[in-house]
Design a protein around this motif. Sequence first.
Motif, mmCIF file in Angstrom:
data_model
loop_
_atom_site.group_PDB
_atom_site.id
_atom_site.type_symbol
_atom_site.label_atom_id
_atom_site.label_comp_id
_atom_site.label_asym_id
_atom_site.label_seq_id
_atom_site.Cartn_x
_atom_site.Cartn_y
_atom_site.Cartn_z
ATOM 1 N N SER A 134 8.102 -0.801 -2.279
ATOM 2 C CA SER A 134 7.151 -0.810 -1.145
ATOM 3 C C SER A 134 7.645 -1.180 0.197
ATOM 4 N N ILE A 163 8.771 -0.371 -9.046
ATOM 5 C CA ILE A 163 8.373 0.585 -8.081
ATOM 6 C C ILE A 163 8.859 -0.124 -6.820
ATOM 7 N N PHE A 217 4.502 3.201 -1.270
ATOM 8 C CA PHE A 217 5.453 3.284 -2.400
ATOM 9 C C PHE A 217 6.589 4.444 -1.938
ATOM 10 N N MET A 222 10.673 6.132 -8.844
ATOM 11 C CA MET A 222 10.394 4.698 -9.530
ATOM 12 C C MET A 222 11.426 4.777 -10.651
ATOM 13 N N THR A 274 7.917 -4.503 -13.280
ATOM 14 C CA THR A 274 6.759 -4.904 -14.085
ATOM 15 C C THR A 274 6.879 -4.443 -15.635
ATOM 16 N N LEU A 303 -3.040 6.779 -14.437
ATOM 17 C CA LEU A 303 -3.090 5.550 -13.539
ATOM 18 C C LEU A 303 -1.792 5.218 -13.012
ATOM 19 N N TYR A 337 8.096 9.124 -7.792
ATOM 20 C CA TYR A 337 6.909 7.947 -8.031
ATOM 21 C C TYR A 337 5.749 8.755 -8.498
ATOM 22 N N GLY A 338 4.864 8.633 -9.248
ATOM 23 C CA GLY A 338 3.750 9.175 -9.820
ATOM 24 C C GLY A 338 2.923 8.457 -10.757
ATOM 25 N N PRO A 339 1.918 8.943 -11.336
ATOM 26 C CA PRO A 339 0.810 8.230 -12.178
ATOM 27 C C PRO A 339 1.561 8.304 -13.525
ATOM 28 N N LEU A 340 1.309 7.114 -14.335
ATOM 29 C CA LEU A 340 1.372 6.962 -15.645
ATOM 30 C C LEU A 340 0.467 7.473 -16.608
ATOM 31 N N SER A 341 0.628 8.010 -17.636
ATOM 32 C CA SER A 341 -0.196 8.544 -18.763
ATOM 33 C C SER A 341 -0.385 7.535 -19.792
ATOM 34 N N LEU A 342 -1.602 6.953 -19.729
ATOM 35 C CA LEU A 342 -1.730 5.423 -20.555
ATOM 36 C C LEU A 342 -3.024 5.852 -21.709
ATOM 37 N N LEU A 381 -5.698 8.119 -19.772
ATOM 38 C CA LEU A 381 -5.931 7.817 -18.493
ATOM 39 C C LEU A 381 -4.650 7.828 -17.621
ATOM 40 N N HIS A 429 0.685 -1.188 -0.128
ATOM 41 C CA HIS A 429 0.004 -0.126 0.040
ATOM 42 C C HIS A 429 0.968 1.451 -0.259
ATOM 43 N N ARG A 480 9.113 -4.299 -7.283
ATOM 44 C CA ARG A 480 8.171 -4.785 -8.081
ATOM 45 C C ARG A 480 8.381 -4.379 -9.206
ATOM 46 N N PHE A 489 8.477 -0.683 -15.735
ATOM 47 C CA PHE A 489 8.858 -0.048 -14.593
ATOM 48 C C PHE A 489 9.045 -0.607 -13.332
#
Lengths: 429, 429
Positions: free
Chosen positions: A219, A217, A84, A88, A196, B112, A107-112, B110, A82, A194, A215
Motif C-alpha cells: 500500500s 500486499i 493497494f 500480491m 500476513t 474476502l 491483487y484481488g479477493p481470496l476465496s475462504l 466467502l 486504503h 504487509r 500473503f
Amino acid sequence: MYARRLLSKPLLARRLVPQTTRVARLNVSRAALVRGYAQDVVRDPMTGELTSLPDIDPARLHVIRTSKPKVPPPAKTLVFGHTFTDHMLVIPWSQTTGWQAPQIRPYGPLSLEPSVTVLHYAQTLFEGMKAYRDENGKVTLFRPDMNMKRMNKSAARIALPTFDADALLDCIKTLIRLDAHWIPQEVGHSLYIRPTLIGTQRAIGVNPPNEALLFVICSPVGPYYPTGFKPVSLMATTEYIRAAPGGTGGYKLGANYAPGVVPQKEAAKLGYSQNLWLLGPEHYLTEVGTMNLFVALKKDDGSAELVTPPLDDVILPGVTRDSVLALARDHASGKNPIKGLPKSLTVSERPITMKEVKEKAQSGKVIEVFGTGTAAIICPVERIGYLGEDITIPTGEAGIGDIAKGLLGEIVGRQMGTIPSDWSVVVSE
Amino acid sequence: MYARRLLSKPLLARRLVPQTTRVARLNVSRAALVRGYAQDVVRDPMTGELTSLPDIDPARLHVIRTSKPKVPPPAKTLVFGHTFTDHMLVIPWSQTTGWQAPQIRPYGPLSLEPSVTVLHYAQTLFEGMKAYRDENGKVTLFRPDMNMKRMNKSAARIALPTFDADALLDCIKTLIRLDAHWIPQEVGHSLYIRPTLIGTQRAIGVNPPNEALLFVICSPVGPYYPTGFKPVSLMATTEYIRAAPGGTGGYKLGANYAPGVVPQKEAAKLGYSQNLWLLGPEHYLTEVGTMNLFVALKKDDGSAELVTPPLDDVILPGVTRDSVLALARDHASGKNPIKGLPKSLTVSERPITMKEVKEKAQSGKVIEVFGTGTAAIICPVERIGYLGEDITIPTGEAGIGDIAKGLLGEIVGRQMGTIPSDWSVVVSE
C-alpha cells in the motif's frame, strides 16, 4: 524484574525461544540447505527422519501479471492502508505438502470457506515494513531481516507454519520490484508492505491448522507528518490491558489488536490521541497505542537516561525500538555522536512506573517522551492523562524534542540512503 | 476479590456492562421497535436523532436453496466441526447502510479481499450452540437467548456492530428448519450451530470496521462420550495465561483461542488432555481448556460446597456454567432436589487457588472436579498436573462422580425434552 510480582517463577524461568528455534529449523527444506539458508542437517525430533516437506522456494515463484494495471492515485490523496498496488504475493501451505510454489498474481479477493480457522480463532499474524525510494531512484527496505525473524517467532507462538526467512524476503523483493512504480516520488512517502499469515483449516476445531496461507500486499503511503511535527496526547489506561505476562504481547499477532479498538475510542472521546498501556497495580508503562515507548529523564548528577521497558512477553520487539536503542548506545559510547542528544547519556531497558514519570515530570526531570514504530518512526508525546490529571511533557517549540528529532534524523537518513548503513537493504538499483 | 492484587482499583470499579447495554440499544431499528423487539425509543446520544439504520430484519430474509443437496454422512463417521450442512446464513453490515437483508444460501466460500481487517487484527467473535431432535422428532435449541446476548456483548467489546438478538435467532431458526434433516437421529447427536461475526473493512487501519459480516454455519456432531464417560487429565499451566484482568477473557472472541493452541500441544506432549488455566502468583484456577470449571469440596461440618470462579473479565460467562449454577442452587434450596448431589450443599462463585485444591485433595476433601461447556456439557477430571506433581481427583468407578452425573442428567433431560423446561426453545414441532 517487575513481572516477578505478577507471575509465578516458572513463567519467568522459561522463555519460548528454545522451542521457537527448534520449530523454525524443522521447516527448513533440503533445497534451503543446499542454498545455504541453514547450516544444520534437520531431523524430525520424534522419528529422526530428515524433514522432507518443501520450504518456501523463490526459484518456484510464478508471476501472473495483471492485465488491467491501475494508475497510482496522486500521493496527496493517500489515506493509510486504503490503496493497494496491482499485485500480491500468495504462498499456500499444507501439513501434507509443506510450502507450495509462491505466486505473484493480480491483487484481488481470496476465496475462504466460512469454516476456516482464521475467521473463528484469530489464527493470524502479520508484519509491517516499508520500501523507500531514494533520490537516485534506488529502492530499499529497512532491516527486513528483523521483520522476517519476528514473523517466524509469531508463527511458532500460535502453531502456524514457520518458513525460510531469506526465501520469503526474496519473493517479497520480486513483488516490490514489480510494483515499484507505486512508491510515490514525493519526499517522506513509501510503500507499506504487509506480510500476513493465516490458518485456513476448513474445520472448526481449536488445533494447529492443517492448512495456512501466507500473503503479502502493498500500500503506497504518505508521510506521517505532512505539515510539521504533531505531538500526541496519551490516555494512561487503567481499565484495559494490551498484554500480560504469559500472554502474546511480545508477538505480532492479530489477537493483540482487535481488543485495543474500544480503549482507543474511549481515549479519543476524552480528548487523547492514543492509549498508554499500563501493567499491574504499580502501573508500569508498557506501550503506546501500537508503538514502543521511550522516556528521557534527567538524572541527579545532571546526566540523562533514555528508558524503554525491557523486552518480555508484554513488549513487542519493535524494529524501530531496536534501532533507537542501537543508535542511542552508539551515541553514548562515543562511536557515533548524534546532534541533539545529551553528551552524557545512559541507555536503559528497565521497568518504569507512572509514579516515577509523574514525580519526575513535576520536578522538571522528564526531558522527553516518545513512541517508536514503523508508521511514525518517532512520535513525540506532549501530555499524559493519568487518574484524572494531566501530566505535561516537554516537546519544544517545534513540537518535537531534541532527542527524538536527533534519532529521527539518523533513522530517516539510513532509510533514505543519505547515511550509508547496512540497515538499508537494496531491492532495486 | 483476588483480582485486587493484580489490578488497580479503577479497573475493578468499572465494568463494561453499562456501555455494552447502550451500544446494543443504539442499533435497534424502528422496524424492530414496531415488532416489539425493544421497549424504548432509541436516540443517538450525540445528536439526539432517532437511530435510523436498519437492524437485522427476519422479514427481509431471502432463501436461496441449494440445487445440489448433499447426503448427510453416517453419524458414526462424524468428526467435530469437519462436516457442514447444505446452507448457511449470511448478513452483511455496513456503517452507512446498517444491517442488510439476511440471506440463506448454499454453503460455500466467502470472497474476502486480502485487506479485510479480520485477517489482520482478529476482528472476530463467535458462538457455539446446539440443536437437538427429541424422541418425537421435535427440534429444539438450549437457552439460545444466552448465546445471542453474549454475542452482542462480544461485538461491543471489539467495536463490531451489535444487533437485535431476537431477530438473529429468528433467522437462525429458519436455517435450522431448512437443514433439520442433517440432525442425526442417533441418541446424543446434535447439530452444532456456529454464529460468527467478522470485521470486513477493506483497509488495514486499526479502527472500528466500516463493514462487517455475520454468518452462521451448521455442523452435525456425534456424542461427546460415544463409549462411556472418559475423565480428562489437566495440566495446570504456569507458563501461559488464557486471560488477565483488563483483557478479553470474559468475551467469546477469536482472539482468546489462537494463543491457547501451543499450550494445549505442550500439555498433550506431557500426557495431559487439557490446560488448567491459572491466574496470578496465587495460581487461582480460572478455566479448563475451553470450558468453565467446577470444584466440589467437603466442608469441615460435613456438608459440601460447589465452587466455580466468579464472573469477571477473565471468566467466560458459559451457558452450561450458568445452567449448572441454577440447577445446583435449586437443589440446595430444596426447590428441585437432584439425585447424586449432597443433601447439604453450598453453591459458591468464589476464587479458588491451586494451594486449596492441592491441600484439600491430600486430605480427601475434594469430592469432584469437572469442566462445563457446550461440547461435553459436563466433563469429569481425574488428575491435575501441578508444578511437577500429580493431584488425583476422585471420579468413581463409572469415570464420573455423582454430582457431575446428576447435573449432566438434568441438563440432557432439558435439552432432549424429557424434563419440561423453559430452557428448551422449540425450532420445529
